[in-house]
Design a protein around this motif. Structure first.
Motif, PDB file in Angstrom:
ATOM      1  N   ALA A   1       0.838  -1.201   0.000  1.00 27.12           N
ATOM      2  CA  ALA A   1       0.000   0.000   0.000  1.00 27.12           C
ATOM      3  C   ALA A   1       0.872   1.249   0.000  1.00 27.12           C
ATOM      4  O   ALA A   1       1.902   1.297   0.654  1.00 27.12           O
ATOM      5  N   ASN A   2       0.494   2.251  -0.751  1.00 29.87           N
ATOM      6  CA  ASN A   2       1.245   3.491  -0.762  1.00 29.87           C
ATOM      7  C   ASN A   2       0.292   4.669  -0.710  1.00 29.87           C
ATOM      8  O   ASN A   2      -0.906   4.546  -0.975  1.00 29.87           O
ATOM      9  N   PHE A   3       0.836   5.799  -0.359  1.00 36.29           N
ATOM     10  CA  PHE A   3       0.015   6.971  -0.108  1.00 36.29           C
ATOM     11  C   PHE A   3      -0.714   7.437  -1.362  1.00 36.29           C
ATOM     12  O   PHE A   3      -1.860   7.871  -1.305  1.00 36.29           O
ATOM     13  N   ALA A   4      -0.062   7.363  -2.519  1.00 35.61           N
ATOM     14  CA  ALA A   4      -0.689   7.830  -3.751  1.00 35.61           C
ATOM     15  C   ALA A   4      -1.951   7.029  -4.062  1.00 35.61           C
ATOM     16  O   ALA A   4      -2.993   7.594  -4.419  1.00 35.61           O
ATOM     17  N   ALA A   5      -1.867   5.717  -3.924  1.00 36.83           N
ATOM     18  CA  ALA A   5      -3.036   4.877  -4.181  1.00 36.83           C
ATOM     19  C   ALA A   5      -4.131   5.158  -3.164  1.00 36.83           C
ATOM     20  O   ALA A   5      -5.318   5.208  -3.503  1.00 36.83           O
TER      21      ALA A   5
ATOM     22  N   ARG B   1      -7.538  -4.069   0.842  1.00 31.42           N
ATOM     23  CA  ARG B   1      -6.727  -3.327  -0.130  1.00 31.42           C
ATOM     24  C   ARG B   1      -6.618  -1.859   0.249  1.00 31.42           C
ATOM     25  O   ARG B   1      -5.572  -1.233   0.088  1.00 31.42           O
ATOM     26  N   ASP B   2      -7.700  -1.292   0.775  1.00 34.59           N
ATOM     27  CA  ASP B   2      -7.748   0.132   1.036  1.00 34.59           C
ATOM     28  C   ASP B   2      -7.108   0.543   2.363  1.00 34.59           C
ATOM     29  O   ASP B   2      -6.878   1.735   2.593  1.00 34.59           O
TER      30      ASP B   2
ATOM     31  N   ASP C   1     -11.183  -0.321  10.871  1.00 30.69           N
ATOM     32  CA  ASP C   1     -12.095   0.673  10.315  1.00 30.69           C
ATOM     33  C   ASP C   1     -11.995   0.695   8.795  1.00 30.69           C
ATOM     34  O   ASP C   1     -11.451  -0.227   8.189  1.00 30.69           O
ATOM     35  N   MET C   2     -12.530   1.750   8.178  1.00 30.51           N
ATOM     36  CA  MET C   2     -12.602   1.812   6.721  1.00 30.51           C
ATOM     37  C   MET C   2     -11.401   2.496   6.092  1.00 30.51           C
ATOM     38  O   MET C   2     -11.317   2.578   4.872  1.00 30.51           O
TER      39      MET C   2
END
Length: 371
Positions: A89-93, A116-117, A219-220
């Motif tokens: 996971a990266n900040f841009a995504a 994923r999120d 959480d979300m």
């Protein structure tokens, strides 16, 4: 359980709702400490998200001095240090995902990919609070959300179906009081959301308190789903301020006043994942009659230090959001103690000005004076 059997279950006297909190959980402990000092101790705690962690700590360790020592201690400091960015996971995504949610006005149109999120993970051991049966302190109820959609449903159109059910996890007495209760975020003005219309319950005998906390903290946005009790879970954010459940548990409800849900992050997440309007839900909470509301707003102004500080860094040439913990254990202890004192100050002020409609019994005063 029949309605006749349900009515025979005696409600708790006073429920303290501990909701959210993030990196300022010491404030929650201060809220509880001030209630005890005033001779008005809650006999049940209802915890969601980070508040579930503090509620579990209070339940498992009834001594107030030990509670503060544990929350400010080395084990908890190591836990916060274990919150790490997820790979790959990266900040841009993540930022693109936040933007998509903010721009899409539909209510939970598709089955989301929670894992994923998620931005972070806990790369270590979670705290290990334990259920108690000796009534030495308040009982605890923790809220989570059991996911109903399977992994192979991700990306499919929701088509009006419920994707999760809110679940209250706690002792048999609490489960009896909440049996057949409606979910406030899946019924009434929120009917048709991604949350089932009925609340489910899970007895404490079926899950460890540590797992219940782990379930509620997800959480979300920040943490991925949890696996526990043969189910996959999202967190207590499903109903962050469960004032209706607290009212079914106890005669008197104590709940905090919160800042508005962040417009560009949490509000779109509630709409995209949970399928209901955050502003409408917050208004519903604020209009529900309760015995006492205590102020939990503007924490960043009055308690500027958090146990985790967000920072944007470059990792392999890509931007990444990280959570930087306190410098060391001594710094962490100072931060928690500062938060604790602010929470205690705010609750003392609320009690002094609001004159809650339930007074301590002589036994409660005696218990408070010896605590």
């Amino acid at each position: 359980m029949t309605e006749v059997q349900k009515t025979k279950t005696k409600k708790y006297r006073r429920c303290l709702v501990l909701a959210g909190g993030g990196g300022r959980l010491g404030v929650h402990l201060g809220f509880h400490a001030a209630a005890v000092e005033a001779g008005l101790p809650p006999d049940v705690l209802l915890g969601t998200c980070g508040g579930a962690l503090v509620a579990a700590l209070i339940h498992s360790e009834p001594d107030p001095a030990r509670q503060l020592a544990l929350l400010a201690g080395p084990e908890m400091y190591r836990f916060w240090c274990a919150v790490q960015p997820r790979t790959p996971a990266n900040f841009a995504a993540a930022l693109a995902g936040v933007a998509r949610r903010a721009l899409d006005v539909r209510h939970a149109p598709r089955v989301p990919d929670h894992d994923r999120d998620a931005l972070f993970k806990v790369n270590g051991h979670w705290p290990q609070p334990q259920w108690r049966n000796d009534r030495a302190g308040p009982e605890v109820v923790v809220l989570g959300a059991r996911l109903l959609a399977a992994s192979n449903d991700i990306g499919q159109a929701r088509s009006g179906r419920a994707l999760m059910e809110a679940v209250a996890i706690g002792p048999s007495r609490a489960c009896a009081l909440l049996a057949n209760a409606a979910s406030a975020v899946g019924s009434g003005v929120h009917a048709g959301s991604a949350v089932a219309s009925k609340l489910a319950t899970l007895d404490a005998s079926a899950i460890s308190l540590s797992d219940a906390v782990r379930v509620s903290v997800t959480d979300m946005i920040y943490l991925p789903t949890a696996e526990a009790a043969r189910s996959r879970w999202l967190g207590g954010a499903v109903d962050l301020m469960p004032v209706e459940l607290a009212s079914q548990l106890a005669d008197d409800v104590w709940i905090d006043l919160k800042d508005a849900v962040p417009r560009w992050t949490m509000a779109p997440a509630w709409r995209a994942v949970l399928g209901f309007n955050a502003k409408r839900r917050q208004r519903q909470i604020d209009l529900t009659p309760v015995a006492l509301r205590f102020d939990n707003r503007a924490l960043e102004r009055d308690v500027p230090r958090s146990v985790l500080t967000r920072e944007l860094v470059l990792s392999r040439g890509r931007p990444q959001l990280r959570l930087r913990p306190c410098a060391d254990e001594a710094d962490y202890r100072r931060v928690i103690h500062s938060q604790f004192e602010e929470g205690r100050r705010r609750m003392r002020s609320a009690i002094a000005s609001a004159n809650p409609n339930s007074n301590p019994s002589p036994n409660e005063r005696a218990a408070s004076s010896t605590a």
